[in-house]
Design a protein around this motif. Structure first.
Motif, PDB file in Angstrom:
ATOM      1  N   ILE A 104      -4.336  -4.031  -5.700  1.00 48.75           N
ATOM      2  CA  ILE A 104      -3.153  -4.661  -6.147  1.00 48.75           C
ATOM      3  C   ILE A 104      -1.962  -4.703  -5.187  1.00 48.75           C
ATOM      4  N   ASN A 105      -1.863  -3.589  -4.501  1.00 49.84           N
ATOM      5  CA  ASN A 105      -0.828  -3.408  -3.486  1.00 49.84           C
ATOM      6  C   ASN A 105      -1.042  -4.461  -2.413  1.00 49.84           C
ATOM      7  N   ASN A 134       1.832 -10.677 -10.588  1.00 51.17           N
ATOM      8  CA  ASN A 134       1.876  -9.525  -9.732  1.00 51.17           C
ATOM      9  C   ASN A 134       1.365  -8.293 -10.650  1.00 51.17           C
ATOM     10  N   ARG A 178      -0.205  -7.830  -3.934  1.00 48.54           N
ATOM     11  CA  ARG A 178       1.243  -8.017  -4.114  1.00 48.54           C
ATOM     12  C   ARG A 178       2.124  -8.544  -2.840  1.00 48.54           C
ATOM     13  N   GLN A 179       1.652  -7.890  -1.741  1.00 46.22           N
ATOM     14  CA  GLN A 179       1.896  -8.330  -0.387  1.00 46.22           C
ATOM     15  C   GLN A 179       2.227  -9.932  -0.433  1.00 46.22           C
TER      16      GLN A 179
END
Lengths: 217, 271, 242
Positions: free
Chosen positions: C72-73, C48, C76-77
């Motif tokens: 990336i956010n 991650n 990452r979810q």
């Protein structure tokens, strides 16, 4: 015994000065906290450029006298066509000066929060700013309150510098009343008492906040 | 450090002198030591010793180019002495300051004082003053071309004054609608004027004249607001010297010599 | 689901991951073991992007993790993470710990998120602690909250970074039980741990790492009874003596 007739004869000036000092301090305080938070977040940002900018700003401000900074805003800016009155120059000058110290206090507070907190926030998909807002800053505030409180008190007392650019604060009127009446000692005692009206409640409030926050642990 | 000690030494000595002299001054007779001198006719004096200053441009100051003290006061003194004694070379200058000038006059170190000295009631108890030789007093300095021509034009205008003087108060009394802002010192006050923080700077005209000379974009307007003329001081009771100085001063003004000196140093005509 | 190919990572002059190749399929439970400093946590944290890689290509869920254009956010979810030291937010109640990301990231309403949080709290068996602060919980309880927090984002993958290493021995079991239950639901899990019993019981595959390399991998039955590499054998002999 203090000569209270001076207080009565000059109550208009004392009151006007007191209000100006109160206004400048409050405005500068709010501005400097906002600016301080932005700088602190920049300073710990992974982006080198932001970090560099914030570091340069903080170093410059912390290593030059407040009076010179205020002079810059008041006497210096007209050279580039920006004309600020004493009140605004003083407020901006104080806010800029204070923000550097506030930024350092907040940065120290943020760095006192364990790095695992950032990782937990980021890993859950929160952005950097969301992580700061919801996770890091609320925790940092506890560490930050005591030094911040001192900085606030410094700011209120530092606002006396407004008088030197003819900003009509407590100190300005104090100087003028003192040189008019020649009762220098009494006049400055009264001026000091007016400052205490501002600083004592502020300092009590900060202690209250410290206690409240440490109770939530 | 040395200088500091020296200054304190001078200050201390002057205070002692002033105290002892003021004791003498109260008696009706002139001090005995000085009696002989005043019996002799002034015309017979070898020279006249003049107390002058060197700290007030352009009245008495040290020219950085040739390290000589010169100025308006010195030229006035020279013209008066020349008129009294009939020769250029019968003058001697002695540098004095605000603290030393009266004691030095009283004990005979100097014969007259020509040094930016305001005629006041307090000083009249110590010395005798000639007729005014310079019409000093509070005045106004504005950028050239300003609409402000005098005290009557200050309504709603921003007036810059220096803290610790009565100048700001005087403006407020004489022109209640003016907005007065006071600054820590003359330098900051003048900077406030040059950076547009105010419309006019007020303080003693002698100081403003100095500023106007060094900064040609500015000029004095409206004459003096409150007359506080300067006089030439002579020893208390020295009527012969007083009369001689007054006669010479009168002659200087009549012949235009005074105007010449005034314009030489102040770049403007006398009021 | 997760593909490492020729992954290298340097910390300054320290070469912590060396040419790592690894494929993890959807629904697979992979346990990574190895001595400390072997790079196993680093490998996990690359998934991650808590750690960046120096070279190679890492795909998660079809996206290049280290590509600048990858959000990336968003990625990452889909990846829940459980840390050795729990990393619960001490200034927030258990409930708020769990609902923060669903509300801020998924845009859920407070009511929806609360309902979701209660569902997962029940699942990890500490529903009654919803309104207390983390400091009032035992380590085991905190780690179960942390698992619920990860699950509440309904991720496709769960990462566990030594989830029981900081716990008192009597609390290890309750956390492992929650994790075991999770494997039965078909969650893709990557677990760094020293719990050999857990690995033997639930892992589909065991990866043994040493000095930044995958030294040996295989089904637990094979790995624990008959490792082919000397280093793995030595490691196991030490671990199992403990």
């Amino acid at each position: 015994m203090l000569d209270f007739s001076i207080l009565i004869d000059h109550k208009k000036e004392f009151l006007a000065g007191f209000l100006t000092t109160l206004e400048v301090s409050l405005l500068a305080l709010v501005l400097s906290v906002i600016l301080g938070i932005v700088l602190a977040v920049m300073k710990i940002s992974p982006l080198k450029m932001l970090k560099g900018l914030a570091t340069a700003y903080i170093e410059f401000i912390q290593n030059t006298p407040l009076l010179i900074q205020i002079f810059f805003f008041y006497f210096g800016l007209p050279a580039v066509g920006i004309q600020l009155n004493p009140f605004i120059s003083g407020t901006i000058g104080l806010a800029v000066y204070s923000s550097a110290y506030i930024a350092e206090a907040i940065r120290a507070g943020i760095q006192a929060v364990s790095h695992g907190q950032v990782e937990a926030g980021r890993a859950s998909g929160l952005t950097y700013l969301q992580t700061m807002q919801h996770i890091i800053l609320p925790q940092a505030i506890k560490v930050v309150i005591p030094p911040l409180g001192n900085q606030f008190l410094n700011l209120v007392m530092g606002s006396a510098i407004l008088g030197s650019i003819s900003g009509k604060d407590l100190m300005y009127y104090g100087d003028i009343i003192a040189s008019d009446t020649f009762v220098v000692f009494d006049v400055y005692i009264f001026v000091a008492l007016f400052y205490l009206i501002l600083t004592v409640p502020l300092s009590l409030f900060i202690h209250h906040l410290e206690r409240k926050l440490s109770a939530s642990d | 450090m040395k200088k500091w000690q020296k200054n304190w030494g001078i200050a201390l000595v002057s205070v002692l002198l002033a105290v002892s002299m003021s004791g003498c001054g109260k008696s009706d007779d002139a001090a005995p030591a000085l009696a002989n001198k005043s019996e002799k006719s002034i015309k017979d004096m070898d020279k006249i010793v003049v107390g002058i200053g060197s700290d007030a441009f352009p009245f008495g100051y040290v020219d950085t180019a040739d390290k000589k003290t010169k100025g308006f006061d010195l030229d006035i003194a020279a013209a008066i002495v020349k008129d009294i004694l009939g020769a250029d070379d019968k003058i001697e200058y002695k540098d004095v300051n605000g603290k030393t000038r009266i004691p030095m006059l009283k004990n005979g170190d100097i014969d007259i004082i020509v040094k930016t000295m305001t005629i006041t009631e307090d000083r009249k108890k110590e010395v005798d003053f000639s007729d005014p030789y310079f019409s000093a007093g509070q005045s106004l300095l504005v950028p050239k071309g300003s609409a402000i021509k005098g005290i009557d034009d200050l309504k709603g205008k921003k007036v810059i004054a220096v803290k610790g003087t009565r100048d700001g108060k005087t403006i407020e009394e004489k022109s209640p609608d003016a907005i007065v802002s006071e600054y820590e010192n003359l330098g900051e006050a003048f900077t406030a004027l040059t950076t547009g923080k105010g419309d006019v700077l007020t303080t003693d005209n002698a100081i403003l004249m100095g500023l106007a000379l060094e900064n040609p974009g500015y000029e004095l307007v409206g004459g003096v607001i409150d007359d506080q003329p300067w006089g030439i001081a002579v020893r208390k009771g020295d009527k012969e010297m007083l009369d001689a100085v007054n006669a010479s001063l009168k002659k200087l003004k009549e012949t235009g010599e005074y105007d010449k000196i005034y314009e030489k140093w102040l770049k403007q005509k006398p009021e | 689901m997760i593909q490492f190919s020729k992954i290298n990572k340097h910390y300054g002059s320290n070469h912590v991951l060396k040419d790592v190749d690894l494929n993890i399929r959807e629904g697979e439970v992979v346990v990574i073991i190895g001595p400390s400093g072997s790079g196993k946590s680093t490998l996990l944290r690359c998934i991650n992007r808590l750690e960046s890689i120096t070279s190679g290509e890492l795909n998660v869920h079809g996206k290049k993790v280290n590509d600048k254009h990858t959000n990336i956010n968003q990625l990452r979810q889909e990846i829940g993470m459980v840390f050795q030291h729990f990393n619960l937010y001490p200034h927030k109640s258990v409930l708020d710990n769990i609902t923060l990301a669903p509300i801020k990231v998924r845009g859920m309403s407070k009511a929806q998120a609360d309902e979701l949080a209660m569902y997962y709290l029940e699942k990890v068996g500490i529903k009654e602690k919803a309104h207390v602060y983390p400091s009032n919980l035992s380590g085991g309880q905190q780690q179960r909250v942390a698992i619920a927090r990860g699950l509440a984002m309904k991720p496709k993958i769960m990462l566990f970074d030594e989830p029981t290493s900081a716990l008192d021995p009597e609390m290890v079991g309750e956390v492992l039980d929650v994790m075991k239950a999770l494997t039965k639901e078909g969650m893709t899990m990557v677990v760094v741990t020293h719990e050999m019993g857990f690995a033997r019981e639930v892992a589909d595959r065991v990866i043994f790492m040493d000095q930044g390399q995958i030294v040996e991998e295989g089904a637990p039955a094979h790995f624990f009874t008959n490792p082919s590499e000397d280093r793995a054998r030595l490691f196991l002999s030490r671990i199992l003596v403990h």
